[in-house]
Design a protein around this motif. Structure first.
Motif, mmCIF file in Angstrom:
data_model
loop_
_atom_site.group_PDB
_atom_site.id
_atom_site.type_symbol
_atom_site.label_atom_id
_atom_site.label_comp_id
_atom_site.label_asym_id
_atom_site.label_seq_id
_atom_site.Cartn_x
_atom_site.Cartn_y
_atom_site.Cartn_z
ATOM 1 N N ASP A 188 -0.177 0.979 -16.261
ATOM 2 C CA ASP A 188 -0.320 0.809 -14.520
ATOM 3 C C ASP A 188 -1.323 -0.151 -14.561
ATOM 4 O O ASP A 188 -1.363 -1.017 -13.771
ATOM 5 N N VAL A 189 -2.820 0.285 -14.583
ATOM 6 C CA VAL A 189 -3.337 -0.219 -14.370
ATOM 7 C C VAL A 189 -3.980 -1.320 -15.068
ATOM 8 O O VAL A 189 -4.283 -2.195 -14.477
ATOM 9 N N SER A 190 -3.559 -1.175 -16.466
ATOM 10 C CA SER A 190 -4.188 -2.924 -16.920
ATOM 11 C C SER A 190 -2.593 -3.673 -16.596
ATOM 12 O O SER A 190 -3.366 -5.015 -16.627
ATOM 13 N N ASP A 191 -1.800 -3.705 -15.532
ATOM 14 C CA ASP A 191 -0.259 -4.566 -16.027
ATOM 15 C C ASP A 191 -0.819 -5.392 -13.718
ATOM 16 O O ASP A 191 -0.473 -6.101 -13.413
ATOM 17 N N GLY A 192 -2.415 -4.723 -13.590
ATOM 18 C CA GLY A 192 -3.083 -4.940 -11.715
ATOM 19 C C GLY A 192 -2.944 -3.737 -10.966
ATOM 20 O O GLY A 192 -3.271 -4.035 -9.976
ATOM 21 N N VAL A 252 3.956 -2.114 -6.258
ATOM 22 C CA VAL A 252 2.787 -1.314 -4.872
ATOM 23 C C VAL A 252 1.197 -2.133 -5.490
ATOM 24 O O VAL A 252 1.245 -1.775 -7.082
ATOM 25 N N ALA A 253 1.149 -2.747 -5.135
ATOM 26 C CA ALA A 253 -1.061 -3.666 -4.958
ATOM 27 C C ALA A 253 -1.302 -1.966 -5.608
ATOM 28 O O ALA A 253 -2.345 -2.017 -6.432
ATOM 29 N N ILE A 308 1.130 -0.557 -0.519
ATOM 30 C CA ILE A 308 0.013 -0.101 0.620
ATOM 31 C C ILE A 308 0.713 1.304 -0.062
ATOM 32 O O ILE A 308 1.879 1.499 1.075
ATOM 33 N N ALA A 309 1.158 2.046 -1.220
ATOM 34 C CA ALA A 309 1.426 3.676 -1.183
ATOM 35 C C ALA A 309 0.593 4.251 -1.242
ATOM 36 O O ALA A 309 -0.181 4.585 -1.175
ATOM 37 N N LEU A 310 1.481 5.713 -0.298
ATOM 38 C CA LEU A 310 0.023 6.972 -0.262
ATOM 39 C C LEU A 310 1.145 8.371 -0.865
ATOM 40 O O LEU A 310 2.347 8.592 -0.650
ATOM 41 N N TYR A 311 0.171 8.468 -1.898
ATOM 42 C CA TYR A 311 0.776 10.213 -2.523
ATOM 43 C C TYR A 311 -0.056 10.926 -1.883
ATOM 44 O O TYR A 311 -1.274 11.225 -2.485
#
Length: 323
Positions: A90-94, A68-69, A36-39
């Motif tokens: 990025d989204v397409s890759d999961g 990063v999941a 879990i990453a946070l920007y």
């Protein structure tokens, strides 16, 4: 549960009042997979994530997304004119992305139409969504407190049409709601406002990943309002644990009208009948006036585990199919 007050005199009950009371069991700390990453450049979202027991790693644009999941984009982290910190690849890759409260101009830059009526009443749309687990309709109305994303007592921006005067923000569930795009891939989990055409929580799936666009005012609500706390917990648990399967590949054997409709809906497609080896991951759209060869190919695809969609057909064609 209700608290009931009855006032009586010698002749019986002269007045009665009832106060419904809802009791939420305490939530334990969320136990989520790592990644879990946070920007959160303004630091407005980390405090309530910490209240849920989440300690995300700090992330900023330019950092690697390896490992990063779920990427949480904090309140007001996005600025007009800046690129999004994720890409469609990025989204397409999961990758799963959770976008929290942003200013209306940012939502508009992302391509959404916004409404700033600050609804106090929100309704469930996708009743099967894990985000709404253990929640009932009354949990989505009149949340405690006053959100401060937008100013009180004045319009947020200049509008082309007349708008009703704006007063306080008290009890608003969402400062902004997004018009649900009529495009393939979007699913409103919640809905609100005129014709239920707007949503404070939209899901967009793409490839093996997804983005949750949330305009819900969770800042200063988590740990204070039990319904907002439960929803926030469910939302993060769902994003971190759900499995998103890529959509079917679309093939078309139809006229220009059907192709134009697919383009309008944002569907990428190929012309022709899919190879039999790809049958289980393909959808074939068959239009009116299809040849016998196309119909035979469609039947073979369905037998091999594929999906076939027939657009409106003539009476003669339906009769030939025994319908």
């Amino acid at each position: 549960m209700e608290i009931v007050l009855k006032v009586t005199d010698g002749t019986g009950t002269v007045a009665e009042d009832r106060l419904p009371v809802e009791v939420f069991p305490p939530l334990g700390p969320l136990v989520l997979p790592s990644g879990i990453a946070l920007y959160d450049p303004l630091g407005k979202s980390r405090p309530w994530l910490k209240k849920l027991g989440i300690e995300p790693r700090d992330w900023k644009p330019g950092d690697s997304l390896k490992g990063v999941a779920v990427l949480v984009v904090g309140r007001e982290a996005l600025k007009p004119g800046e690129r999004t910190p994720w890409t469609t690849q990025d989204v397409s890759d999961g990758l799963r992305v959770l976008v929290l409260e942003q200013k209306p101009v940012v939502w508009e830059q992302l391509g959404f139409h916004t409404l700033e009526t600050m609804p106090r009443y929100v309704f469930a749309r996708d009743l099967t969504s894990p985000v709404l687990e253990d929640m009932v309709p009354r949990d989505l109305i009149n949340w405690r407190g006053s959100p401060d994303l937008l100013p009180e007592k004045r319009a947020v921006k200049n509008y082309d049409a007349l708008h009703a005067p704006k007063w306080t923000n008290r009890h608003a569930v969402a400062s902004v709601v997004l018009e649900t795009p009529q495009i393939v891939g979007f699913t409103p989990i919640l809905q609100a406002e005129f014709d239920m055409a707007y949503s404070p929580l939209l899901e967009w799936r793409y490839g093996s990943g997804a983005i949750a666009f949330s305009t819900l005012d969770l800042t200063d609500r988590v740990g204070v309002d039990p319904a907002a706390t439960l929803l926030a917990s469910n939302l993060l648990e769902w994003l971190s644990q759900a499995s998103f399967k890529p959509a079917l590949s679309v093939y078309v054997e139809s006229g220009e009208g059907d192709k134009a409709l697919l383009k309008q809906l944002g569907v990428d497609f190929r012309e022709g009948i899919p190879p039999s080896a790809d049958a289980k991951t393909a959808l074939l759209m068959v239009g009116a006036g299809a040849s016998d060869q196309v119909r035979q190919g469609a039947a073979a695809l369905a037998s091999a585990g594929g999906t076939v969609l027939y657009t409106p057909q003539s009476l003669e064609a339906l009769s030939n199919e025994g319908i």
